[in-house]
Structures are given as C-alpha cells and as structure tokens.
Design an enzyme around this catalytic site. Structure first.
Site, short mmCIF file in Angstrom:
data_model
loop_
_atom_site.label_atom_id
_atom_site.label_comp_id
_atom_site.label_asym_id
_atom_site.label_seq_id
_atom_site.Cartn_x
_atom_site.Cartn_y
_atom_site.Cartn_z
N GLU A 28 30.60 79.46 51.49
CA GLU A 28 31.30 79.75 52.74
C GLU A 28 30.93 78.74 53.82
OE1 GLU A 28 31.92 84.34 53.41
OE2 GLU A 28 29.82 83.94 52.89
N TYR A 66 44.49 81.89 79.95
CA TYR A 66 44.29 82.24 78.54
C TYR A 66 44.37 81.03 77.62
CZ TYR A 66 49.34 83.05 79.15
OH TYR A 66 50.66 82.95 79.50
N GLU A 101 29.38 89.54 62.86
CA GLU A 101 28.88 90.29 64.00
C GLU A 101 28.30 89.33 65.04
OE1 GLU A 101 28.54 93.14 60.47
OE2 GLU A 101 28.37 90.99 60.82
N LYS A 144 38.03 88.40 58.91
CA LYS A 144 37.64 87.45 57.86
C LYS A 144 38.55 87.69 56.66
CE LYS A 144 33.43 85.71 55.68
NZ LYS A 144 31.97 85.91 55.56
#
Length: 123
Positions: A25, A57, A77, A102
C-alpha cells in the site's frame, strides 16, 4: 452529520496516497476519497457576496489533497485527523466532519465501502 445550521460540504474529493499498514500500500499507493462537512456562520457571506466572508473551497480542496498525497500514515484514522486539522485551521469553521473512504482496501471479501469519519470542534 455535523448538526443544524450553516455548512459547506465538499464530497468525493479523490487523491492518490501511500497510506496503509501493508508494504505494498505504501509502495504502490491507492486512491482515497474524502468528504468534508464544515459548520460555520455563512450569514456575513450571504449579505456581502464576498469570498473573504466564507471558506474558499477550491483552496481548501488543494490543502486537503496535499495532505492525502503527502506524508504516508498507517491508519486512515490518522489521515482523517490531519484532514480535520486542515479544516479547523480555517478561522470561520467551528466544527468539521471528515470521512476518508478507502475503496481499494486490502480486504479479501467483496465490499461496497470502507471509511472512517471523525467530527472535531474548533476550541
């Protein structure tokens, strides 16, 4: 949800990062999708029609993508916490809700989505 009142939402922001526990990953990277909800008072912007009275934004999206594409972390997290800190660095924002999806998580089963959501207050 971040509650009643004024808010800005940015949904489906996609960027490639190298986050994860597994070596492949971090080596190969993968796409992450970010949804952000900002709680703030938009009444001044509504009256003035001035960008200076709200959150830009587009610039916020740039800063969020920089975090996703930046320094790798193991956990989404942790990534969500970093993204929430970016949102709360905007002086007008008093609460941020950040969801990190994810979609290509290394799970050996069919799934629709894996995500983490954090809600953080400014102060």
């Amino acid at each position: 949800m971040i509650g009643d009142g004024d808010r800005i939402r940015l949904s489906g922001l996609r960027a490639r990062g190298r986050h994860g526990v597994l070596e492949h990953e971090r080596r190969d990277g993968q796409d992450f999708v970010v949804d952000v909800g900002l709680a703030l008072d938009l009444s001044a912007a509504g009256r003035s029609d001035d960008l200076a009275d709200t959150v830009h934004y587009g610039e916020l999206a740039d800063r969020l993508v920089a975090v996703v594409t930046g320094e790798p972390v193991q956990l989404i997290e942790t990534l969500a916490e970093r993204l929430a800190a970016v949102c709360l660095s905007e002086p007008r924002v008093h609460r941020a809700e950040v969801t990190v999806h994810k979609p290509n998580a290394p799970v050996p089963h069919a799934f629709g989505d894996i995500s983490v959501t954090v809600v953080r207050d400014n102060g």
